[in-house]
Design a protein around this motif. Sequence first.
Motif, mmCIF file in Angstrom:
data_model
loop_
_atom_site.group_PDB
_atom_site.id
_atom_site.type_symbol
_atom_site.label_atom_id
_atom_site.label_comp_id
_atom_site.label_asym_id
_atom_site.label_seq_id
_atom_site.Cartn_x
_atom_site.Cartn_y
_atom_site.Cartn_z
ATOM 1 N N THR A 171 0.843 -1.196 0.000
ATOM 2 C CA THR A 171 0.000 0.000 0.000
ATOM 3 C C THR A 171 0.873 1.239 0.000
ATOM 4 N N THR A 172 0.344 2.341 -0.518
ATOM 5 C CA THR A 172 1.040 3.624 -0.438
ATOM 6 C C THR A 172 0.566 4.460 0.746
ATOM 7 N N ASP A 173 -0.414 3.954 1.493
ATOM 8 C CA ASP A 173 -0.871 4.664 2.687
ATOM 9 C C ASP A 173 0.251 4.696 3.724
ATOM 10 N N ALA A 174 0.268 5.722 4.538
ATOM 11 C CA ALA A 174 1.282 5.871 5.573
ATOM 12 C C ALA A 174 0.641 5.801 6.948
ATOM 13 N N VAL A 175 1.405 5.356 7.926
ATOM 14 C CA VAL A 175 0.953 5.303 9.316
ATOM 15 C C VAL A 175 1.503 6.519 10.051
ATOM 16 N N SER A 202 3.161 5.400 -5.801
ATOM 17 C CA SER A 202 2.504 4.390 -6.618
ATOM 18 C C SER A 202 3.477 3.664 -7.540
ATOM 19 N N ALA A 203 4.490 4.389 -8.015
ATOM 20 C CA ALA A 203 5.472 3.758 -8.894
ATOM 21 C C ALA A 203 6.212 2.641 -8.162
ATOM 22 N N ALA A 204 6.561 2.882 -6.903
ATOM 23 C CA ALA A 204 7.246 1.854 -6.116
ATOM 24 C C ALA A 204 6.327 0.662 -5.858
ATOM 25 N N LEU A 205 5.041 0.930 -5.617
ATOM 26 C CA LEU A 205 4.081 -0.145 -5.420
ATOM 27 C C LEU A 205 3.928 -0.964 -6.698
ATOM 28 N N GLU A 206 3.847 -0.282 -7.828
ATOM 29 C CA GLU A 206 3.733 -0.979 -9.108
ATOM 30 C C GLU A 206 4.957 -1.863 -9.358
ATOM 31 N N SER A 207 6.142 -1.354 -9.065
ATOM 32 C CA SER A 207 7.363 -2.119 -9.259
ATOM 33 C C SER A 207 7.361 -3.386 -8.402
ATOM 34 N N ALA A 208 6.927 -3.244 -7.148
ATOM 35 C CA ALA A 208 6.871 -4.410 -6.262
ATOM 36 C C ALA A 208 5.875 -5.436 -6.775
ATOM 37 N N TRP A 209 4.748 -4.953 -7.300
ATOM 38 C CA TRP A 209 3.739 -5.865 -7.847
ATOM 39 C C TRP A 209 4.281 -6.620 -9.061
ATOM 40 N N THR A 261 6.965 -9.244 -5.418
ATOM 41 C CA THR A 261 7.461 -9.264 -4.044
ATOM 42 C C THR A 261 6.318 -9.001 -3.064
ATOM 43 N N ILE A 262 5.131 -8.721 -3.600
ATOM 44 C CA ILE A 262 3.910 -8.649 -2.802
ATOM 45 C C ILE A 262 2.858 -9.531 -3.464
ATOM 46 N N ASP A 263 1.924 -10.025 -2.665
ATOM 47 C CA ASP A 263 0.853 -10.885 -3.181
ATOM 48 C C ASP A 263 -0.413 -10.101 -3.482
ATOM 49 N N VAL A 264 -0.575 -8.951 -2.810
ATOM 50 C CA VAL A 264 -1.768 -8.116 -2.959
ATOM 51 C C VAL A 264 -1.328 -6.658 -3.045
ATOM 52 N N ALA A 265 -1.883 -5.927 -4.001
ATOM 53 C CA ALA A 265 -1.624 -4.490 -4.122
ATOM 54 C C ALA A 265 -2.936 -3.747 -3.916
ATOM 55 N N ALA A 266 -2.949 -2.855 -2.930
ATOM 56 C CA ALA A 266 -4.164 -2.094 -2.622
ATOM 57 C C ALA A 266 -3.771 -0.686 -2.211
ATOM 58 N N ARG A 267 -4.441 0.313 -2.783
ATOM 59 C CA ARG A 267 -4.268 1.699 -2.356
ATOM 60 C C ARG A 267 -2.834 2.169 -2.464
ATOM 61 N N GLN A 268 -2.288 2.699 -3.501
ATOM 62 C CA GLN A 268 -2.929 3.056 -4.741
ATOM 63 C C GLN A 268 -1.948 2.766 -5.872
ATOM 64 N N LEU A 269 -2.339 1.931 -6.777
ATOM 65 C CA LEU A 269 -1.558 1.676 -7.974
ATOM 66 C C LEU A 269 -1.707 2.853 -8.940
ATOM 67 N N PRO A 270 -0.744 3.056 -9.834
ATOM 68 C CA PRO A 270 -0.833 4.180 -10.776
ATOM 69 C C PRO A 270 -2.060 4.063 -11.670
ATOM 70 N N PRO A 271 -2.730 5.169 -11.969
ATOM 71 C CA PRO A 271 -3.912 5.140 -12.826
ATOM 72 C C PRO A 271 -3.664 4.489 -14.178
#
Length: 517
Positions: A40-44, A233-240, A244-254
């Motif tokens: 996820t791209t959400d932050a804590v 989102s670019a980093a999340l897309e790369s991981a997907w 290296t991740i099984d699920v991508a949620a919030r937020q992949l690039p449009p």
Amino acid sequence: MRTVRWRIIATLMVLVAAGVGGWQLLPQNEERGKTVAVGTTDAVTSLDPAGAYDAGSWALYSNVFQSLLTFDAGGTSPVPDAAQSCRFVGSGLRVYRCEMRSGVRFPSGRAMTARDVKYSFDRVRKINSPVGPASLLDTLDSVEARGRVVTFHLSSPDATFPLKVATGAGAIVDRNVYPEDALRSGNDVDGTGPYTLKSYEPGSRATLVPNSRYQGPAKVPDHATVLRYFKDSAALESAWKRRTIDVAARQLPPALLAGLSTSDPDQRLTEVDSAETRNLVLNVRAGKPLHDRRVRQALASLVDRDELVESAYKGTVDSLFSVIPRGITGHTTAFFDAYPKRDPARARALLQRAGVSTPVRFEFAYSRGAASKAEAQEIRRQLEGSGLFKVVTKYYDWAEFQKRYTAGKLDAYAVGWLPDFPDPDTFTAQLVRTGSGMHNGYSSKPVDELIQASQQYEDRSRTLKDFRRLQQLVADDVPIIPLWQRKEYVLSTNDITGGQYLSDGTGVFRLWSLDWI
């Protein structure tokens, strides 16, 4: 920060049609116990429920803490969680009472009692963190605890109070571990949710393991889950793409989302409607460039949402014309009615009546988001194209962004709003009421009165008149400009199930719904 899945049945049908044959061919127990990695791209913001009011923090809270109530997937009414039962006492909607579920224990082994509930609610209000959820409890006057019974006394009738109890603001902490008047430091969490936080690396990952002590409505998973946090989102897309991740949620690039298909055999895609919104928040304080209402109206006359949705988001979100989104009681198109088209001539006339020199100069701040930079650039292009505004766009990291907007230092800023619960109150009381979580200095006595009036009706259909009038007032005052309403996407490998239940805009992030086929 924090809706209902309107297309969940259709989504399930797609998943069944695409995956039933493969289910029968795969060894069902081969992956049992294997860790699920979710990106996820959400932050804590904080691990302490008294110190955060944002999607990333609340997503974690819903897995490691319990509230008295929660929301089932797709549900619009709260159901018991740490409580056995809850109800209003009497007919005035000012006394709300819950009886605790037996057997709920903290990691120390101590049983949770009503005193812990009282302590948790009292400390949220006492700490009153500028980025915390205290504003959500504005109608709470006092809390009484006796044994396993907790009673909330409200300062005014509030039919939405049970919905607020079900949010991250109602997360119950151990009174022996969490300080009464300060946020807990460090990276430890002592909650009673379906997961236990085994380890946490800020900005990187949270490792969750099943909580064998859990007592509640969720099904305790039999595998660990790792939440991986990505900067953008670019980093999340790369991981997907590297799996290296099984699920991508919030937020992949449009651009990636726009090219996805539910028929792809190599992955599972869930696409459902959501009530998450994004707004352009305008600082209305005296001395700020957007203080004059006519300047804000001029700005609203120049925003082309449809162009923004296509250029920055590739059609993966929908244009929004009011503070209350589609699918929520009372939704109107107030901003479309007031500003039906992009109208530079009208904007120029408004600025002339305001007596301001043009171009009006202001800073537009933005932070995390799937296309926040592209969005800022497109809005700047639209405003500056009129010759009436000069916009400086500036990116801030999430912590600095929160610090600045809560202190009222930003002229204008774009923020997403994940509803706390599926009710119009969360889009009005928390966005445009005096002292709202937007921290933009807006105050309107008529708006405040309409919000308070709407809270007296348990039958929410009776609030329609109040919320329609409220949306008209907001469109005229323009303290915020609604931009778009999100569609919810969850992308997973084809050996993961449960993605359709993960997130539905109620603020609950159901990691326990994910499992291996």
